[in-house]
Design a protein around this motif. Structure first.
Motif, short mmCIF file in Angstrom:
data_model
loop_
_atom_site.label_atom_id
_atom_site.label_comp_id
_atom_site.label_asym_id
_atom_site.label_seq_id
_atom_site.Cartn_x
_atom_site.Cartn_y
_atom_site.Cartn_z
N GLN A 86 13.69 36.68 5.92
CA GLN A 86 13.35 37.25 7.22
C GLN A 86 12.68 38.61 7.07
O GLN A 86 11.75 38.96 7.82
CB GLN A 86 14.62 37.38 8.08
N ARG A 110 8.34 36.97 17.29
CA ARG A 110 8.92 36.40 16.05
C ARG A 110 9.52 37.49 15.18
O ARG A 110 10.51 37.28 14.51
CB ARG A 110 7.84 35.63 15.28
N ALA A 142 12.90 38.19 16.47
CA ALA A 142 13.84 37.13 16.08
C ALA A 142 14.23 37.25 14.61
O ALA A 142 15.38 36.99 14.24
CB ALA A 142 13.20 35.75 16.35
N ALA A 143 13.27 37.66 13.77
CA ALA A 143 13.58 37.82 12.35
C ALA A 143 14.60 38.93 12.14
O ALA A 143 15.55 38.78 11.35
CB ALA A 143 12.30 38.12 11.57
N ASP A 192 16.77 39.95 14.31
CA ASP A 192 18.05 39.46 14.83
C ASP A 192 18.74 38.57 13.79
O ASP A 192 19.96 38.62 13.62
CB ASP A 192 17.84 38.69 16.13
N ALA A 193 17.93 37.74 13.12
CA ALA A 193 18.51 36.86 12.10
C ALA A 193 19.06 37.66 10.93
O ALA A 193 20.11 37.34 10.37
CB ALA A 193 17.45 35.86 11.62
N GLU A 217 22.34 39.13 12.09
CA GLU A 217 23.39 38.12 12.18
C GLU A 217 23.89 37.71 10.79
O GLU A 217 25.08 37.57 10.56
CB GLU A 217 22.88 36.90 12.94
N GLU A 242 21.57 26.18 11.87
CA GLU A 242 20.76 26.94 12.81
C GLU A 242 20.28 28.25 12.19
O GLU A 242 19.13 28.67 12.39
CB GLU A 242 21.58 27.23 14.07
N ARG A 243 21.14 28.90 11.42
CA ARG A 243 20.72 30.15 10.76
C ARG A 243 19.61 29.90 9.75
O ARG A 243 18.67 30.68 9.62
CB ARG A 243 21.93 30.82 10.10
N ARG A 259 17.53 27.40 9.85
CA ARG A 259 16.34 27.00 10.61
C ARG A 259 15.58 28.24 11.10
O ARG A 259 14.34 28.24 11.14
CB ARG A 259 16.75 26.13 11.80
N GLY A 260 16.33 29.29 11.41
CA GLY A 260 15.67 30.51 11.85
C GLY A 260 14.93 31.22 10.74
O GLY A 260 14.15 32.16 10.99
N SER A 261 15.14 30.82 9.48
CA SER A 261 14.45 31.46 8.35
C SER A 261 13.12 30.82 8.03
O SER A 261 12.42 31.29 7.13
CB SER A 261 15.35 31.39 7.11
#
Length: 379
Positions: free
Chosen positions: A179, A193, A196-197, A199-200, A203, A244-245, A247-249
């Motif tokens: 990320q 995006r 979102a990166a 945030d990932a 998290e 899901e985590r 997938r966010g990468s």
């Protein structure tokens, strides 16, 4: 031994002189060295006693105390030939002494009995000391065995903790790196995006910190500390969040579950979660994959996890991740297969763990690990 010289005696009995008192004392002085030279001390005591009997008309002794002590020491410390020889000489000396004193059978039997008792007590002391030494040796062996078992248990626990740390940190750091590398590019082209990166990353960092706190809390000496975390081990219901985590990468990750889960086994669920975490971490770090498929099959006899990607497979890692996968599966009597995916493309990790763990798993787990039932590739 000095009582006949201190207590007033009847007029008809011979008086106690300094000469007789000195010879009596000489029968006791050699006892100081009785443990260094038991035979020589017994001979000296008996010789002094004979000299007293034949040269001094002094008070007699009801029992030859010094001779009994010396004879007891010979029975305790001397070798068998010496003991037997001294015993024969002592019996002869008793016979001569009683014969010269009037040949009283009762006195003869009594004298032989007390000397036999001294000999028996000497041998009993040897047996008791040997028993105590055996008990002490046994206690030392048990303590050594306990210490070795404790060290082995500690080594197993260290290995388990090392696997946990590897899984937690490797997964979280890999997500954060991916990320972080994508963030600067996304800031210029797609700010949403980039947000979102970040945030990932946050998290993933929080999740890693929470799990590390839990593990460190287990390691604390004071397990009853009020701030010690009490979070449970990860389970299968946490796999969707893990997917899901990932997938966010970047890669498109699908998750499929088939079959009846049945009664949960928390240890097996935690193992399957960690294996899935490690397999997905390898995809992020090494595979450069676009799609990943995670499939969990609840069969009647076994639980099967398959992670397949379309990337180039694990590259130049240390291989510890895949070794950890294999060891985790073997610990539950299962198997782990790793290698190319369908049609030789990508990479696949397939782990099968039986629902009922066979009783011989403990003894065969190490052998299963060494026989190379999996194709090992660096993680």
């Amino acid at each position: 031994m000095t009582m006949p010289f201190l207590v007033p005696r009847a007029p008809e009995l011979p008086a106690a002189t300094w000469t007789s008192y000195g010879l009596t004392t000489l029968t006791a002085l050699p006892l100081v060295a009785r443990r260094r030279a038991p035979v020589a001390v017994l001979v000296a005591v008996m010789a002094t006693g004979a000299l007293y009997t034949f040269t001094v008309d002094g008070p007699g002794q009801p029992l030859p105390y010094t001779g009994l002590v010396a004879f007891y020491t010979v029975a305790e410390l001397s070798s068998p030939p010496k003991r037997l020889g001294i015993a024969a000489l002592t019996v002869a000396a008793v016979l001569v002494s009683v014969g010269l004193d009037g040949d009283d059978m009762r006195e003869l039997l009594f004298s032989l009995f007390v000397f036999a008792a001294a000999y028996a007590f000497g041998r009993f002391t040897v047996t008791r000391k040997a028993y105590l030494r055996a008990v002490e040796d046994r206690a030392r062996q048990l303590e050594l065995t306990r210490r070795i078992e404790a060290e082995q248990a500690a080594a197993r626990e260290r290995a388990r903790i090392a696997r946990e740390m590897h899984d937690i940190l490797s997964h979280a750091v890999s997500l954060m790196i991916v990320q972080a590398e994508a963030g600067p590019v996304a800031v210029r082209t797609a700010p949403e995006r980039a947000e979102a990166a970040f945030d990932a990353i946050s998290e993933a960092g929080r999740d890693a910190m929470a799990q590390l706190r839990r593990m460190l809390g287990v390691l604390r000496e004071n397990e009853g500390a009020p701030d010690a975390p009490r979070e449970p081990q990860p389970a299968l219901d946490g796999l969707p969040g893990l997917v899901e985590r990932v997938r966010g990468s970047g890669p498109a990750v699908s998750y499929e579950v088939t079959g009846d889960p049945g009664a949960p086994d928390l240890a097996v669920e935690a193992t399957v979660y960690r294996i899935a975490q490690e397999a997905l971490t390898n995809v992020i770090r090494h595979a450069d994959a676009r799609t990943v498929r995670v499939r969990l099959e609840h069969g009647p006899e076994a639980l099967t996890l398959t992670v397949t990607d379309d990337g180039r497979g694990p590259g130049g890692g240390s291989g510890l991740g895949l070794v950890g996968i294999r060891e985790r599966a073997a610990a539950h009597g299962g198997t782990a297969g790793t290698g190319p995916g369908p049609d030789g493309r990508g990479f696949r990790v397939r782990v099968t763990i039986p629902r009922a763990r066979p009783p011989e798993t403990e003894s065969k787990a190490g052998a299963r690990t060494r026989t190379g039932r999996t194709t090992e590739v660096g993680s």
